[in-house]
Design a protein around this motif. Structure first.
Motif, PDB file in Angstrom:
ATOM      1  N   UNK A  99     -36.212  56.049  57.038  1.00 55.19           N
ATOM      2  CA  UNK A  99     -35.776  57.434  56.882  1.00 55.19           C
ATOM      3  C   UNK A  99     -36.289  58.247  58.060  1.00 55.19           C
ATOM      4  N   UNK A 100     -35.466  59.128  58.637  1.00 57.52           N
ATOM      5  CA  UNK A 100     -35.928  59.950  59.758  1.00 57.52           C
ATOM      6  C   UNK A 100     -36.929  60.994  59.289  1.00 57.52           C
ATOM      7  N   UNK A 101     -38.090  61.025  59.919  1.00 52.88           N
ATOM      8  CA  UNK A 101     -39.103  62.010  59.555  1.00 52.88           C
ATOM      9  C   UNK A 101     -39.221  63.114  60.610  1.00 52.88           C
ATOM     10  N   UNK A 102     -38.607  62.878  61.777  1.00 51.58           N
ATOM     11  CA  UNK A 102     -38.598  63.927  62.804  1.00 51.58           C
ATOM     12  C   UNK A 102     -37.410  63.726  63.743  1.00 51.58           C
ATOM     13  N   UNK A 103     -36.737  64.839  64.049  1.00 52.44           N
ATOM     14  CA  UNK A 103     -35.654  64.825  65.029  1.00 52.44           C
ATOM     15  C   UNK A 103     -35.952  65.885  66.082  1.00 52.44           C
ATOM     16  N   UNK A 104     -35.897  65.452  67.337  1.00 55.64           N
ATOM     17  CA  UNK A 104     -36.264  66.328  68.457  1.00 55.64           C
ATOM     18  C   UNK A 104     -35.073  66.438  69.410  1.00 55.64           C
ATOM     19  N   UNK A 105     -34.741  67.663  69.813  1.00 54.23           N
ATOM     20  CA  UNK A 105     -33.669  67.912  70.770  1.00 54.23           C
ATOM     21  C   UNK A 105     -34.242  68.617  71.992  1.00 54.23           C
ATOM     22  N   UNK A 106     -34.161  67.950  73.159  1.00 59.12           N
ATOM     23  CA  UNK A 106     -34.702  68.505  74.401  1.00 59.12           C
ATOM     24  C   UNK A 106     -36.129  69.020  74.218  1.00 59.12           C
ATOM     25  N   UNK A 107     -36.921  68.293  73.446  1.00 60.31           N
ATOM     26  CA  UNK A 107     -38.319  68.646  73.263  1.00 60.31           C
ATOM     27  C   UNK A 107     -38.606  69.590  72.112  1.00 60.31           C
ATOM     28  N   UNK A 108     -37.563  70.146  71.490  1.00 61.15           N
ATOM     29  CA  UNK A 108     -37.766  71.051  70.352  1.00 61.15           C
ATOM     30  C   UNK A 108     -37.568  70.295  69.048  1.00 61.15           C
ATOM     31  N   UNK A 109     -38.487  70.457  68.125  1.00 64.41           N
ATOM     32  CA  UNK A 109     -38.372  69.805  66.823  1.00 64.41           C
ATOM     33  C   UNK A 109     -37.269  70.491  66.016  1.00 64.41           C
ATOM     34  N   UNK A 110     -36.241  69.723  65.656  1.00 63.69           N
ATOM     35  CA  UNK A 110     -35.130  70.250  64.867  1.00 63.69           C
ATOM     36  C   UNK A 110     -35.390  70.109  63.367  1.00 63.69           C
ATOM     37  N   UNK A 111     -35.895  68.941  62.985  1.00 63.59           N
ATOM     38  CA  UNK A 111     -36.203  68.659  61.587  1.00 63.59           C
ATOM     39  C   UNK A 111     -37.511  67.884  61.548  1.00 63.59           C
ATOM     40  N   UNK A 112     -38.385  68.235  60.615  1.00 60.06           N
ATOM     41  CA  UNK A 112     -39.630  67.490  60.434  1.00 60.06           C
ATOM     42  C   UNK A 112     -39.942  67.411  58.950  1.00 60.06           C
ATOM     43  N   UNK A 113     -40.073  66.176  58.458  1.00 61.44           N
ATOM     44  CA  UNK A 113     -40.383  65.935  57.043  1.00 61.44           C
ATOM     45  C   UNK A 113     -39.476  66.732  56.109  1.00 61.44           C
ATOM     46  N   UNK A 114     -38.194  66.756  56.442  1.00 67.37           N
ATOM     47  CA  UNK A 114     -37.204  67.406  55.594  1.00 67.37           C
ATOM     48  C   UNK A 114     -37.036  68.885  55.823  1.00 67.37           C
ATOM     49  N   UNK A 115     -37.893  69.509  56.626  1.00 66.33           N
ATOM     50  CA  UNK A 115     -37.785  70.941  56.894  1.00 66.33           C
ATOM     51  C   UNK A 115     -36.943  71.168  58.139  1.00 66.33           C
ATOM     52  N   UNK A 116     -36.001  72.086  58.040  1.00 63.62           N
ATOM     53  CA  UNK A 116     -34.984  72.303  59.072  1.00 63.62           C
ATOM     54  C   UNK A 116     -35.369  73.497  59.940  1.00 63.62           C
ATOM     55  N   UNK A 117     -35.450  73.285  61.271  1.00 58.39           N
ATOM     56  CA  UNK A 117     -35.862  74.345  62.185  1.00 58.39           C
ATOM     57  C   UNK A 117     -34.776  74.705  63.204  1.00 58.39           C
ATOM     58  N   UNK A 118     -33.671  74.017  63.207  1.00 58.10           N
ATOM     59  CA  UNK A 118     -32.652  74.209  64.239  1.00 58.10           C
ATOM     60  C   UNK A 118     -31.927  75.541  64.080  1.00 58.10           C
ATOM     61  N   UNK A 119     -31.366  75.989  65.189  1.00 55.78           N
ATOM     62  CA  UNK A 119     -30.553  77.206  65.190  1.00 55.78           C
ATOM     63  C   UNK A 119     -29.228  76.912  65.872  1.00 55.78           C
ATOM     64  N   UNK A 120     -28.231  77.733  65.583  1.00 54.13           N
ATOM     65  CA  UNK A 120     -26.895  77.514  66.152  1.00 54.13           C
ATOM     66  C   UNK A 120     -26.909  77.593  67.677  1.00 54.13           C
ATOM     67  N   UNK A 121     -27.867  78.299  68.226  1.00 54.89           N
ATOM     68  CA  UNK A 121     -27.940  78.474  69.684  1.00 54.89           C
ATOM     69  C   UNK A 121     -28.639  77.316  70.389  1.00 54.89           C
ATOM     70  N   UNK A 122     -29.095  76.315  69.656  1.00 56.60           N
ATOM     71  CA  UNK A 122     -29.811  75.192  70.267  1.00 56.60           C
ATOM     72  C   UNK A 122     -28.882  74.238  71.009  1.00 56.60           C
ATOM     73  N   UNK A 123     -27.600  74.248  70.671  1.00 54.99           N
ATOM     74  CA  UNK A 123     -26.662  73.341  71.312  1.00 54.99           C
ATOM     75  C   UNK A 123     -26.428  73.712  72.760  1.00 54.99           C
ATOM     76  N   UNK A 124     -26.086  72.696  73.583  1.00 53.39           N
ATOM     77  CA  UNK A 124     -25.808  72.951  74.994  1.00 53.39           C
ATOM     78  C   UNK A 124     -24.663  72.058  75.422  1.00 53.39           C
ATOM     79  N   UNK A 125     -23.644  72.645  76.031  1.00 53.91           N
ATOM     80  CA  UNK A 125     -22.473  71.859  76.440  1.00 53.91           C
ATOM     81  C   UNK A 125     -22.806  70.981  77.632  1.00 53.91           C
ATOM     82  N   UNK A 126     -22.389  69.736  77.563  1.00 56.95           N
ATOM     83  CA  UNK A 126     -22.538  68.809  78.685  1.00 56.95           C
ATOM     84  C   UNK A 126     -21.182  68.254  79.080  1.00 56.95           C
ATOM     85  N   UNK A 127     -20.833  68.397  80.343  1.00 60.26           N
ATOM     86  CA  UNK A 127     -19.580  67.843  80.823  1.00 60.26           C
ATOM     87  C   UNK A 127     -19.699  66.328  80.913  1.00 60.26           C
ATOM     88  N   UNK A 128     -18.638  65.632  80.453  1.00 64.59           N
ATOM     89  CA  UNK A 128     -18.655  64.171  80.496  1.00 64.59           C
ATOM     90  C   UNK A 128     -17.738  63.663  81.564  1.00 64.59           C
TER      91      UNK A 128
END
Length: 234
Positions: A205-234
């Motif tokens: 089970x995932x206990x921590x998810x990190x995006x670009x160094x920022x903790x998004x979720x830890x032990x079931x607690x949600x910290x992400x915001x809609x502004x955390x996303x960043x567009x990347x050209x492919x």
């Protein structure tokens, strides 16, 4: 099978690379395997719900949540997808996540023309992938990382910014607790009222998810915001 044969023929005739989505058919995977063996640049992607579910899902009382395209297949095809990951024939596993509610998926007014396709799979597929793939020795941990992260980053031209744990790469990290006994429940998910694998016993089970160094979720607690996303050209 015919659609994949046609795709491979176009790739061979033109020299263009091909990325074949949603591989669900064991027989069609044999076409991809043969194309790769002949040196063609053909990539193949499959999906979580074909790895973890079969056509028997349609026989359940809530079978409507399993409707999607291509459909769920028999277990033989499922086994062929796992084998194709192990052999490097399947390059990526996409979430194919659709965020419909359970009520929307089971809406009786739908017809074949406006059916709400796909499943809610984004959050529970990594632990399912580890439990069903790595823990059951179908694939190695390295193969799981390749098909869920590294290969896609390389194919889409985002490596090594994505798909790697290295100095200079984005610090995108999922920490899984493994060797545990847990039951998948929709109540443990964020922004979702159902999961196709409700009640399924897993070993990670995932206990921590990190995006670009920022903790998004830890032990079931949600910290992400809609502004955390960043567009990347492919």
């Amino acid at each position: 099978v015919l659609a994949v044969q046609r795709t491979v023929a176009i790739a061979e005739a033109t020299g263009s690379p091909m990325y074949v989505l949603h591989m669900t058919s064991g027989r069609a995977l044999k076409v991809i395997e043969d194309a790769k063996r002949r040196g063609l640049t053909v990539f193949a992607e499959s999906r979580p719900w074909n790895l973890f579910g079969t056509e028997l899902g349609y026989t359940k009382p809530d079978g409507g949540i399993y409707v999607g395209g291509p459909p769920l297949r028999p277990k033989w095809d499922q086994d062929m997808i796992w084998e194709a990951i192990r052999k490097g024939v399947v390059d990526t596993i996409g979430t194919d996540h659709t965020a419909f509610s359970k009520e929307a998926k089971l809406d009786p007014t739908q017809t074949i023309l406006d059916k709400r396709m796909g499943q809610n799979t984004l959050q529970d597929y990594p632990p399912m992938m580890f439990s069903e793939g790595v823990m059951k020795e179908r694939i190695t941990p390295e193969q799981m990382v390749a098909v869920t992260s590294t290969n896609a980053a390389k194919i889409m031209g985002m490596y090594p910014r994505k798909g790697a744990l290295a100095v200079g790469s984005d610090a995108d990290i999922v920490v899984l607790e493994t060797g545990i006994e847990k039951t998948i429940r929709a109540a443990d998910l964020h922004e979702s009222d159902y999961t196709p694998w409700e009640g399924h016993e897993i070993n990670a089970w995932p206990i921590m998810t990190i995006l670009r160094g920022k903790v998004m979720v830890e032990n079931g607690q949600y910290f992400a915001a809609a502004t955390d996303g960043r567009y990347l050209k492919r």
